[in-house]
Design an enzyme around this catalytic site. Structure first.
Site, PDB file in Angstrom:
ATOM      1  NE  ARG A 173      28.630   7.188  37.549  1.00 51.33           N
ATOM      2  CZ  ARG A 173      29.061   8.381  37.332  1.00 51.33           C
ATOM      3  NH1 ARG A 173      30.248   8.506  36.266  1.00 51.33           N
ATOM      4  NH2 ARG A 173      28.818   9.722  37.864  1.00 51.33           N
ATOM      5  CB  SER A 222      24.294   5.331  42.544  1.00 50.98           C
ATOM      6  OG  SER A 222      24.769   6.545  43.227  1.00 50.98           O
ATOM      7  CD  GLU A 292      26.200   4.460  39.108  1.00 52.83           C
ATOM      8  OE1 GLU A 292      26.917   4.686  39.893  1.00 52.83           O
ATOM      9  OE2 GLU A 292      25.362   5.027  38.698  1.00 52.83           O
TER      10      GLU A 292
END
Length: 300
Positions: A173, A222, A292
């Site tokens: 990520r 998320s 995130e």
């Protein structure tokens, strides 16, 4: 915010001082951009950034599906790419070329129709190609870094460069794309496949998302990264945070790694709820959850 003070170069596209971000950000919260810029094309963006005072921050934003915009708004220039940069085309060698504003589902669908497998997971990513490339978005066991060949970026100084995927320094990520760089195009590569089988996998992904995620809510995708050896949602659930609320901000009861705006939440409510969750998880399991969702702008 100092909207009237910022000197701006000419632009063929549209330029809006105090442009609303809450109109399109998924949470539907947050303050305005000091300046919201929608360039006409790559050349327009490059010329604008080249002439823009180097001290002015630049932030590209796609559809805001993984974003908390703080209530005080975003200083500097926010760039939204135009519809003209949503184009997706298929090339020889099982490759798909996509504009930075194209949605993941558009790329996956073009690959399916051309019999290119390996890009199905993009069906499960509700953001743009630009956002996916920048944050190495992933789902269902695959990441953007698995399929990216090269990316074209407009750097903060206005130069247009094409970089091989290896130059992005990918990790989970995360990429090392420089601050203020705007992804305007990406080239992806899959493998030969059967369109019917590819379509069936995309349908499976869509059904699984529908069943497990609060897709029809004001959410931000998320919230926390999965820590090594753990699933974030399981840690959140174990810490007793399912359904936890702060005002109209709530931890989804359907999927604990999603935060919701039930209607009247502001960005501070949502961000503070996320910090409440992080504290509870740390106390319960000793794990430091990392955000995130990208949080941008200034608090009110």
């Amino acid at each position: 915010m100092m909207a009237d003070a910022l000197a701006l170069p000419p632009l063929r596209g549209t330029l809006e001082r105090g442009g609303s971000l809450a109109d399109f950000i998924w949470f539907r919260t947050g303050g305005p951009a000091e300046v919201l810029v929608r360039p006409a094309d790559v050349e327009d963006l490059a010329a604008f950034l080249k002439e823009l005072d180097p001290s002015v921050p630049v932030l590209p934003v796609g559809v805001g599906s993984n974003l908390i915009v703080r209530d005080g708004g975003v200083p500097g220039v926010v760039v939204r790419l135009p519809k003209a940069m949503q184009k997706v085309s298929v090339e020889p060698g099982n490759r798909v070329r996509a504009g930075g504003a194209a949605m993941g589902i558009s790329v996956a669908s073009a690959a399916r129709d051309a019999g290119i497998a390996g890009l199905e997971f993009l069906r499960g990513i509700p953001g743009t190609v630009g956002g996916a490339v920048r944050m190495n978005a992933g789902a269902y066991g695959r990441d953007t870094s698995d399929i990216l060949v090269e990316v074209t970026v407009v750097l903060r100084n206005g130069s247009v460069e094409t970089w091989p995927a290896g130059r992005l320094g990918y990790s989970y990520r995360h990429s090392e794309l420089p601050q203020g760089a705007v992804v305007v195009e990406a080239l992806f590569e899959g493998t030969p496949g059967d369109p019917a089988a590819i379509g069936a996998e995309m349908d499976r992904i869509a059904a699984e998302r529908e069943a497990s995620q609060p897709l029809r809510s004001r959410t931000g995708g998320s919230t926390f990264k999965n820590p090594d050896g753990h699933k974030a949602w399981e840690l959140v659930d174990r810490a007793g945070c399912r359904g936890l609320r702060r005002g109209d901000a709530q931890v989804s009861e359907k999927h604990c790694n999603f935060l919701l705006n039930l209607g009247e939440a502001n960005s501070a409510d949502i961000e503070q709820l996320g910090e409440d969750v992080r504290r509870r998880v740390k106390a319960d399991s000793g794990v430091d959850l990392e955000w995130e969702i990208q949080r941008i702008g200034v608090a009110k």
